[in-house]
Design a protein around this motif. Structure first.
Motif, PDB file in Angstrom:
ATOM      1  N   LEU A  21       0.842  -1.208   0.000  1.00 53.01           N
ATOM      2  CA  LEU A  21       0.000   0.000   0.000  1.00 53.01           C
ATOM      3  C   LEU A  21       0.870   1.248   0.000  1.00 53.01           C
ATOM      4  N   VAL A  22       0.514   2.205  -0.864  1.00 53.12           N
ATOM      5  CA  VAL A  22       1.276   3.452  -0.966  1.00 53.12           C
ATOM      6  C   VAL A  22       0.312   4.645  -1.010  1.00 53.12           C
ATOM      7  N   GLY A  23       0.592   5.646  -0.211  1.00 49.23           N
ATOM      8  CA  GLY A  23      -0.181   6.892  -0.257  1.00 49.23           C
ATOM      9  C   GLY A  23       0.208   7.670  -1.502  1.00 49.23           C
ATOM     10  N   ILE A  24      -0.802   8.061  -2.292  1.00 45.26           N
ATOM     11  CA  ILE A  24      -0.500   8.787  -3.529  1.00 45.26           C
ATOM     12  C   ILE A  24      -1.213  10.147  -3.538  1.00 45.26           C
ATOM     13  N   PRO A  25      -0.487  11.176  -4.019  1.00 45.44           N
ATOM     14  CA  PRO A  25      -1.136  12.492  -4.100  1.00 45.44           C
ATOM     15  C   PRO A  25      -2.071  12.535  -5.303  1.00 45.44           C
ATOM     16  N   THR A  26      -3.238  13.135  -5.145  1.00 44.81           N
ATOM     17  CA  THR A  26      -4.057  13.473  -6.313  1.00 44.81           C
ATOM     18  C   THR A  26      -4.479  14.930  -6.142  1.00 44.81           C
ATOM     19  N   GLU A  27      -5.098  15.504  -7.154  1.00 40.87           N
ATOM     20  CA  GLU A  27      -5.520  16.900  -7.042  1.00 40.87           C
ATOM     21  C   GLU A  27      -6.681  17.064  -6.057  1.00 40.87           C
ATOM     22  N   THR A  28      -7.426  15.972  -5.789  1.00 39.21           N
ATOM     23  CA  THR A  28      -8.586  16.082  -4.885  1.00 39.21           C
ATOM     24  C   THR A  28      -8.133  15.881  -3.447  1.00 39.21           C
ATOM     25  N   VAL A  29      -7.791  14.639  -3.100  1.00 35.55           N
ATOM     26  CA  VAL A  29      -7.312  14.300  -1.755  1.00 35.55           C
ATOM     27  C   VAL A  29      -6.243  13.224  -1.927  1.00 35.55           C
ATOM     28  N   TYR A  30      -5.476  12.946  -0.871  1.00 38.11           N
ATOM     29  CA  TYR A  30      -4.516  11.841  -0.940  1.00 38.11           C
ATOM     30  C   TYR A  30      -5.273  10.518  -0.992  1.00 38.11           C
ATOM     31  N   GLY A  31      -4.751   9.584  -1.787  1.00 40.58           N
ATOM     32  CA  GLY A  31      -5.388   8.286  -1.941  1.00 40.58           C
ATOM     33  C   GLY A  31      -4.537   7.183  -1.324  1.00 40.58           C
ATOM     34  N   LEU A  32      -5.221   6.105  -0.914  1.00 36.88           N
ATOM     35  CA  LEU A  32      -4.538   4.933  -0.344  1.00 36.88           C
ATOM     36  C   LEU A  32      -4.466   3.888  -1.457  1.00 36.88           C
ATOM     37  N   GLY A  33      -3.324   3.860  -2.170  1.00 35.81           N
ATOM     38  CA  GLY A  33      -3.259   3.134  -3.429  1.00 35.81           C
ATOM     39  C   GLY A  33      -2.705   1.728  -3.340  1.00 35.81           C
ATOM     40  N   ALA A  34      -3.242   0.858  -4.198  1.00 39.45           N
ATOM     41  CA  ALA A  34      -2.729  -0.512  -4.364  1.00 39.45           C
ATOM     42  C   ALA A  34      -2.968  -0.930  -5.811  1.00 39.45           C
ATOM     43  N   ASN A  35      -2.217  -1.956  -6.234  1.00 39.01           N
ATOM     44  CA  ASN A  35      -2.442  -2.530  -7.566  1.00 39.01           C
ATOM     45  C   ASN A  35      -3.899  -2.998  -7.666  1.00 39.01           C
ATOM     46  N   GLY A  36      -4.670  -2.331  -8.522  1.00 37.36           N
ATOM     47  CA  GLY A  36      -6.103  -2.602  -8.622  1.00 37.36           C
ATOM     48  C   GLY A  36      -6.456  -3.916  -9.287  1.00 37.36           C
ATOM     49  N   LEU A  37      -5.436  -4.637  -9.780  1.00 38.70           N
ATOM     50  CA  LEU A  37      -5.710  -5.946 -10.385  1.00 38.70           C
ATOM     51  C   LEU A  37      -5.291  -7.091  -9.465  1.00 38.70           C
ATOM     52  N   ASN A  38      -4.771  -6.741  -8.300  1.00 34.79           N
ATOM     53  CA  ASN A  38      -4.258  -7.755  -7.365  1.00 34.79           C
ATOM     54  C   ASN A  38      -5.166  -7.821  -6.123  1.00 34.79           C
ATOM     55  N   PRO A  39      -6.041  -8.850  -6.057  1.00 30.78           N
ATOM     56  CA  PRO A  39      -7.022  -8.907  -4.962  1.00 30.78           C
ATOM     57  C   PRO A  39      -6.398  -8.856  -3.566  1.00 30.78           C
ATOM     58  N   SER A  40      -5.250  -9.517  -3.366  1.00 26.63           N
ATOM     59  CA  SER A  40      -4.733  -9.502  -1.991  1.00 26.63           C
ATOM     60  C   SER A  40      -4.188  -8.126  -1.626  1.00 26.63           C
ATOM     61  N   ALA A  41      -3.666  -7.396  -2.603  1.00 29.84           N
ATOM     62  CA  ALA A  41      -3.223  -6.015  -2.348  1.00 29.84           C
ATOM     63  C   ALA A  41      -4.435  -5.131  -2.037  1.00 29.84           C
ATOM     64  N   VAL A  42      -5.508  -5.312  -2.813  1.00 27.64           N
ATOM     65  CA  VAL A  42      -6.713  -4.499  -2.630  1.00 27.64           C
ATOM     66  C   VAL A  42      -7.331  -4.771  -1.255  1.00 27.64           C
ATOM     67  N   GLU A  43      -7.301  -6.031  -0.838  1.00 29.10           N
ATOM     68  CA  GLU A  43      -7.880  -6.355   0.474  1.00 29.10           C
ATOM     69  C   GLU A  43      -7.162  -5.636   1.617  1.00 29.10           C
ATOM     70  N   LYS A  44      -5.865  -5.386   1.434  1.00 27.12           N
ATOM     71  CA  LYS A  44      -5.118  -4.660   2.485  1.00 27.12           C
ATOM     72  C   LYS A  44      -5.671  -3.243   2.684  1.00 27.12           C
ATOM     73  N   ILE A  45      -6.224  -2.667   1.623  1.00 30.47           N
ATOM     74  CA  ILE A  45      -6.777  -1.311   1.733  1.00 30.47           C
ATOM     75  C   ILE A  45      -7.901  -1.286   2.773  1.00 30.47           C
ATOM     76  N   PHE A  46      -8.781  -2.288   2.693  1.00 33.10           N
ATOM     77  CA  PHE A  46      -9.939  -2.325   3.594  1.00 33.10           C
ATOM     78  C   PHE A  46      -9.484  -2.465   5.049  1.00 33.10           C
ATOM     79  N   VAL A  47      -8.399  -3.249   5.250  1.00 34.00           N
ATOM     80  CA  VAL A  47      -7.877  -3.436   6.614  1.00 34.00           C
ATOM     81  C   VAL A  47      -7.265  -2.125   7.120  1.00 34.00           C
ATOM     82  N   ALA A  48      -6.408  -1.492   6.300  1.00 34.71           N
ATOM     83  CA  ALA A  48      -5.701  -0.283   6.746  1.00 34.71           C
ATOM     84  C   ALA A  48      -6.674   0.853   7.071  1.00 34.71           C
TER      85      ALA A  48
END
Ligand code: TXA
Ligand code: MG
Length: 336
Positions: A21-48
């Motif tokens: 998981l990596v925090g990424i800057p966007t013009e709106t707000v900071y995002g909590l980013g992960a590889n969107g094609l990798n289910p186990s990476a995406v699941e970490k977002i929900f936990v964090a």
């Protein structure tokens, strides 16, 4: 957790490719980013984030053309909107294809996609050549972060890194437009205004999706954006809302107000969100303002509400959700 500079995007890409998981800057707000094609990476977002599983994520794309990689039955208006508003704060809800994991969409057959307008974020997206799934980088229920420091407060110890791309220039999240409904409708007001969208397409008459309509943006049903102290939002012209707040203000209360009213609330912990008619400034400052109360020991907060014009509509929407109580007042400061 490391803070990466905007020159260290290679490092950020490596982490994302490795399922971190990596925090990424966007013009709106900071995002909590992960590889969107990798289910186990995406699941970490929900936990964090402590995010409910039934709340789908947005996929961030490097180029408009990537829409065709992950979406099907794309209506021509989607390409027109992309041409006009991307990169930028607009998320389109479209039918998804089988490449998009179920955990991204919470099992829906649609997916939200947007091209963010932040040079560092775009560089990361182009380099990883993957869609990045990212919700706002706050703990669920808290105000969205508009700086790396605020994101770090929520995510320290839970994610690998945050890329520092400076303060967000829009400051409220993207507008979510559902193109799977006819006519299209707004699921969440945000950085692209209804007025701007209406230069390109006709929206459902009231603009928004009616409450019986499914699927709404599932995230909008949760309590959101709230500072620790209970907040009362005072809706009405600013002369009236100032009077209402001034009469009730106790020493040490917090006040979120327009710049021109700040001097009226002596004794309070006063945070300005910009001039009454400067909606873009209010968008840039509202979340930082809400979060700044958590650095103090105020036990209650009074807030003035912008007019629902331009980005003011999004600011007003976020403040309503952040508030424990909403009151409506007339010009004399009397409740109506
Ligand atoms: O500006 C933004 O949109 C930021 C930055 C990081 O891009 N992201 C953001 O994500 O605000 P999040 O997860 O905090 O809010 C996304 C909203 C949620 O309310 C979610 O329910 C809704 O979008 N959403 C996502 N996919 C959806 C879908 N397929 N159908 C309906 N609503 C969807
Ligand atoms: Mg959010």
């Amino acid at each position: 957790m490391r803070y990466l500079s905007e020159k260290e995007t290679d490092e950020a890409c490596l982490l994302i490719k490795n399922g971190e998981l990596v925090g990424i800057p966007t013009e709106t707000v900071y995002g909590l980013g992960a590889n969107g094609l990798n289910p186990s990476a995406v699941e970490k977002i929900f936990v964090a984030k402590g995010r409910p599983q039934d709340n789908p994520l947005i996929l961030h794309l490097g180029e408009s053309e990537w829409m065709a990689r992950y979406c099907v039955e794309i209506p021509s208006v989607a390409w027109v909107l992309a041409e006009r508003f991307w990169p930028g704060p607009l998320t389109l809800i479209l039918k998804r294809n089988e490449l998009v994991p179920n955990c991204v969409t919470a099992g829906l057959d649609t997916v939200g996609v947007r091209c963010p307008d932040h040079p560092v974020c775009r560089e990361i997206l182009r380099k990883v050549d993957l869609p990045i799934a990212a919700p706002s980088g706050n703990t669920s229920g808290k105000p969205s972060p508009t700086s790396p420091r605020r994101m770090g407060e929520d995510m320290e110890g839970k994610i690998s890194a945050i890329v520092d791309g400076g303060a967000c220039t829009v400051g409220v999240e993207s507008t979510i437009l559902d193109l799977t409904q006819n006519p299209p409708c707004i699921l969440r007001v945000g950085g692209v205004t209804r007025e701007e969208l209406e230069t390109v397409l006709s929206l459902r008459e009231d603009g928004s999706c009616s409450s019986e309509e499914a699927p709404k943006a599932p995230g909008m049903k949760y309590r959101h954006y709230a500072p620790n102290a209970a907040m009362t939002l005072v809706v009405g012209e600013y002369e009236g809302s100032s009077l209402y707040i001034k009469e009730r203000l106790s020493k040490g209360d917090g006040v979120l107000c327009f710049e021109e009213c700040a001097s009226r609330f002596s004794g309070g912990y006063v945070v300005s969100i910009g001039k009454e008619n400067h909606f873009t400034e209010q968008g840039r400052t509202v979340f930082e303002g809400l979060r700044s109360f958590d650095d103090t020991d105020v036990s209650r907060i009074w807030a003035q509400c912008p007019r629902e014009e331009g980005i003011g509509a999004a600011v007003c929407n976020r403040l309503r959700k952040a508030a424990e109580t909403v009151v409506f007042v007339n010009k004399k400061g009397e409740m109506i």
